[in-house]
Design a protein around this motif. Structure first.
Motif, mmCIF file in Angstrom:
data_model
loop_
_atom_site.group_PDB
_atom_site.id
_atom_site.type_symbol
_atom_site.label_atom_id
_atom_site.label_comp_id
_atom_site.label_asym_id
_atom_site.label_seq_id
_atom_site.Cartn_x
_atom_site.Cartn_y
_atom_site.Cartn_z
ATOM 1 N N CYS A 19 -47.456 -6.069 -40.752
ATOM 2 C CA CYS A 19 -46.253 -6.285 -40.104
ATOM 3 C C CYS A 19 -45.244 -5.767 -40.790
ATOM 4 C CB CYS A 19 -46.273 -7.612 -39.979
ATOM 5 S SG CYS A 19 -44.829 -8.313 -39.103
ATOM 6 N N THR A 20 -45.269 -5.729 -42.169
ATOM 7 C CA THR A 20 -44.182 -5.316 -43.045
ATOM 8 C C THR A 20 -44.167 -3.649 -42.960
ATOM 9 O OG1 THR A 20 -44.506 -7.186 -44.339
ATOM 10 C CG2 THR A 20 -43.444 -5.211 -45.314
ATOM 11 N N SER A 21 -45.363 -3.123 -42.765
ATOM 12 C CA SER A 21 -45.138 -1.462 -42.938
ATOM 13 C C SER A 21 -44.470 -1.061 -41.342
ATOM 14 C CB SER A 21 -46.562 -0.891 -42.707
ATOM 15 O OG SER A 21 -47.327 -1.504 -43.912
ATOM 16 N N ILE A 22 -44.928 -1.688 -40.467
ATOM 17 C CA ILE A 22 -44.350 -1.272 -39.076
ATOM 18 C C ILE A 22 -42.897 -1.728 -39.051
ATOM 19 C CG2 ILE A 22 -44.174 -1.858 -36.672
ATOM 20 C CD1 ILE A 22 -47.471 -2.799 -36.851
ATOM 21 N N LEU A 23 -42.466 -2.908 -39.690
ATOM 22 C CA LEU A 23 -41.019 -3.081 -39.836
ATOM 23 C C LEU A 23 -40.206 -1.927 -40.671
ATOM 24 C CD1 LEU A 23 -38.552 -5.144 -39.481
ATOM 25 C CD2 LEU A 23 -39.345 -6.372 -41.689
ATOM 26 N N ILE A 55 -32.646 -10.195 -41.398
ATOM 27 C CA ILE A 55 -32.888 -11.126 -40.453
ATOM 28 C C ILE A 55 -34.128 -10.532 -39.712
ATOM 29 C CG2 ILE A 55 -31.846 -11.566 -38.146
ATOM 30 C CD1 ILE A 55 -28.891 -11.504 -39.397
ATOM 31 N N GLU A 56 -34.532 -9.464 -39.434
ATOM 32 C CA GLU A 56 -35.618 -9.189 -38.739
ATOM 33 C C GLU A 56 -37.176 -9.263 -39.645
ATOM 34 O OE1 GLU A 56 -35.821 -7.110 -35.549
ATOM 35 O OE2 GLU A 56 -34.348 -8.412 -35.830
ATOM 36 N N HIS A 57 -36.897 -9.629 -40.620
ATOM 37 C CA HIS A 57 -37.832 -9.996 -41.713
ATOM 38 C C HIS A 57 -38.944 -11.122 -41.080
ATOM 39 C CE1 HIS A 57 -40.634 -10.724 -45.100
ATOM 40 N NE2 HIS A 57 -40.208 -9.700 -45.530
ATOM 41 N N ASN A 156 -37.728 -9.959 -52.861
ATOM 42 C CA ASN A 156 -37.007 -9.006 -53.626
ATOM 43 C C ASN A 156 -38.024 -8.017 -54.073
ATOM 44 O OD1 ASN A 156 -34.717 -8.308 -55.224
ATOM 45 N ND2 ASN A 156 -35.414 -9.096 -56.972
ATOM 46 N N ARG A 157 -39.146 -7.972 -54.344
ATOM 47 C CA ARG A 157 -39.981 -6.856 -54.617
ATOM 48 C C ARG A 157 -40.039 -6.035 -53.460
ATOM 49 N NH1 ARG A 157 -42.799 -11.091 -57.502
ATOM 50 N NH2 ARG A 157 -44.225 -11.294 -55.856
ATOM 51 N N GLU A 158 -40.089 -6.676 -52.369
ATOM 52 C CA GLU A 158 -40.220 -5.833 -51.147
ATOM 53 C C GLU A 158 -39.078 -5.120 -50.779
ATOM 54 O OE1 GLU A 158 -40.939 -6.765 -46.255
ATOM 55 O OE2 GLU A 158 -41.811 -8.056 -47.837
ATOM 56 N N PHE A 159 -37.786 -5.472 -51.260
ATOM 57 C CA PHE A 159 -36.385 -4.616 -50.920
ATOM 58 C C PHE A 159 -36.159 -3.797 -52.138
ATOM 59 C CE2 PHE A 159 -36.530 -7.479 -47.162
ATOM 60 C CZ PHE A 159 -35.672 -6.993 -46.412
ATOM 61 N N GLY A 160 -36.884 -3.817 -53.274
ATOM 62 C CA GLY A 160 -36.597 -2.854 -54.185
ATOM 63 C C GLY A 160 -35.637 -3.254 -55.084
#
Length: 443
Positions: A19-23, A55-57, A156-160
Motif C-alpha cells: 500500500c505504501t509503495s503504491i502510494l 492526509i492520503e496516508h 517520520n521514518r517513512e517520510f525521511g
C-alpha cells in the motif's frame, strides 16, 4: 503469542508495504493543492504537498472510521462525525492562526510552519475505536497519546525525517513554547475545532464558539501565546461553552452508560480470550484480545515489537468492534452474549448521578438483585452493576495558563482580569459519581 496473531501481523506488514509503495508512486503524479468542502468552515485548502501526502496516508485515512464522539450518537443522532473531519478542521484553524500571528510580526520560519501544521493534523492519529474504549479495556497502561507518538515516529521514518520538528512541537520539547500551546494548550486549535464541530453535529448550540474571533485576537509575548485584551469576552464564552458541552454532551449520563457498557463488553471478551475461549474477531481486534499489550511493547522491551503493535492498531477501527459484537450476541458465554446484545440494540443500563460517592451497601444490594433477576453468578454482576466518578474542570490553573495582553503592554492571567473567576465557576474541579445497573433491576 498465538498463531492467528502471527498470521495477522505478517499479512498486515505485507499489505502495508505494498500500500505504501503504491502510494509513494502516486503522490508524485497528483495535484496536491486540493480544496475540501467542510460543513463547519466551508472551503479548506490543503496548505502544502506534505500535508496532502499525510492526509492520503492509510494510517490517517483510518480516522474516517473512528467516530469523534464514540457512542454519543445514541443520544444525539447527528453526532456521527469522525476524527478525520476533526483533524482537518483543526488544520484549517491552525493555518488561520499562523496567518494571524505572522501578520502581527511574530517570527515563524517556513520549517516551523510546516511542522506545526503536521503536528495538529496528526494529534489524534493514535485514537482507537470509539475514542477511549481501547485504552480502557484492550490494552494495559497505554494512552492514545502514547500511540500517537509511536505512529508519528514510524511515519517520520517513512517520510525521511520530515516530521522531526513536528514531533518536538507535539511532545512539548521544542524551545518555542507558543507553538506547543497552539497544539496542546487551553486555547489550542484542537479544542477550538472540537467544540464548534461537536456543537454543530449534536445540535447543542450552547457549545458554539467564535473561533474566528479568538484566532484574530491571538498574539505572542516572550514566546508564549496570549490573547489581546479586546478578545477577553470571546475567551470567556469559549470557557463557558466548554463547561456546558462537558455536562450536556461528553458526560451526558446516557453517553456514560453507553460507553461503560461497551467497555464491559470488551473486558468480558478479553477475559474469555485470556482463558482460551474461541471468539469471532477481525484479525486486528484478535491481536489485542488474545495478547496482553502494554507499555513494554511500545518501547521494544516486550514480547511484541512496536511495529507489530502499530501495524495491528492501524487496522483497528469502530467497524471491527461493532462487527465482532454482532457475532458475540450468539456466543455461548451468557454474559458476553447479553452485554453485546444490549449494546447492539441500544438496551442501555440505567444510570444514577449524584454529588457524593455511592455507599457500598447500596451497590452490593443492587448486585444481589441483578444476580437473582438475571440468573447469573454473583461475580458476574460486576459487569452489570458498577460505580465510578467523572469530573469537569473547565480551566486548569496548573496547565499552560491563558494570558491576556493588556493595553498597557503587560500580560495577566485570565483569572486575574475576568470577574467570571470570582465564584470559581470555571476553575473549580467538579466531581460527580454514577451508578449503572440493568433497568430490570430497579430496586
Amino acid at each position: 503469542m498465538n498463531n492467528s496473531s502471527l498470521i495477522s501481523v505478517t499479512a498486515i506488514e505485507t499489505n502495508s508495504y505494498f500500500c505504501t509503495s503504491i502510494l509513494s508512486e502516486l503522490i508524485y503524479k497528483t495535484n496536491k493543492r486540493k480544496i475540501i468542502n467542510d460543513p463547519v468552515y466551508g472551503f479548506i485548502s490543503i496548505p502544502g504537498d506534505i500535508i496532502y501526502d499525510i492526509i492520503e496516508h492509510p494510517w490517517f485515512q483510518r480516522l474516517r472510521n473512528i467516530k469523534q464522539l464514540g457512542l454519543t450518537s445514541f443520544v444525539y443522532p447527528g453526532a456521527n462525525h469522525t476524527r478525520f473531519q476533526h483533524c482537518l478542521g483543526a488544520l484549517y484553524l491552525m493555518d488561520n492562526a499562523l496567518k494571524t500571528l505572522k501578520s502581527k510580526n511574530v517570527r515563524i520560519t517556513g520549517e516551523e510552519e510546516e511542522a506545526i501544521l503536521i503536528a495538529i493534523l496528526l494529534h489524534d492519529i493514535g485514537h482507537g475505536p470509539f475514542s477511549h474504549a481501547l485504552e480502557n479495556s484492550l490494552v494495559r497502561g497505554i494512552t492514545h497519546e502514547d500511540l500517537s507518538r509511536l505512529l508519528m515516529r514510524m511515519m517520520n521514518r517513512e517520510f525521511g525525517g520530515r516530521l522531526d520538528l513536528a514531533i518536538e512541537i507535539f511532545t512539548g520539547t521544542y524551545d518555542r513554547k507558543f507553538l506547543n500551546e497552539l497544539v496542546a494548550g487551553q486555547m489550542d486549535m484542537d479544542r477550538l475545532d472540537y467544540l464548534r464541530r461537536d456543537s454543530f453535529f449534536t445540535g447543542v448550540i450552547e457549545g458554539s464558539v467564535g473561533s474566528d474571533r479568538i484566532i484574530r485576537m491571538l498574539n505572542v509575548v516572550d514566546d508564549r501565546l496570549v490573547v489581546d485584551e479586546k478578545g477577553i469576552y470571546s475567551v470567556e464564552k469559549f470557557l463557558i461553552a466548554r463547561r456546558l458541552m462537558y455536562w450536556q454532551v461528553y458526560m451526558h449520563k446516557t453517553v456514560l452508560a453507553s460507553e461503560s457498557l461497551l467497555v464491559n463488553v470488551l473486558k468480558r471478551a478479553k477475559e474469555l480470550a485470556a482463558g482460551g475461549a474461541e471468539l469471532f474477531a477481525t484479525p486486528a481486534l484478535r491481536f489485542f484480545l488474545y495478547n496482553n499489550i502494554g507499555p513494554e511493547d511500545l518501547d521494544g522491551t516486550g514480547l511484541f515489537t512496536p511495529a507489530m503493535v502499530a501495524l495491528n492498531f492501524t487496522r483497528l477501527d469502530d467497524n471491527d468492534i461493532i462487527a465482532s459484537a454482532k457475532y458475540w450476541t450468539d456466543h455461548n458465554d451468557k454474559t458476553l452474549a447479553d452485554l453485546s446484545a444490549r449494546l447492539i440494540r441500544r438496551d442501555l443500563l440505567a444510570i444514577e448521578l449524584q454529588n457524593e460517592p455511592f455507599q457500598e451497601e447500596k451497590i452490593n444490594t443492587v448486585k444481589n438483585i441483578a444476580a437473582e433477576r438475571l440468573g447469573i453468578a454473583r461475580e458476574m454482576s460486576d459487569y452489570y452493576v458498577f460505580s465510578n466518578s467523572i469530573y469537569n474542570q473547565t480551566y486548569a490553573p496548573d496547565a499552560p495558563k491563558v494570558s491576556i495582553l493588556l493595553k498597557n503592554g503587560t500580560t495577566a492571567e485570565i483569572t486575574a482580569v475576568s470577574d467570571m473567576f470570582d465564584h470559581k465557576l470555571l476553575s473549580e474541579r467538579v466531581t460527580k459519581y454514577f451508578l449503572c445497573y440493568p433497568k430490570e433491576c430497579r430496586y
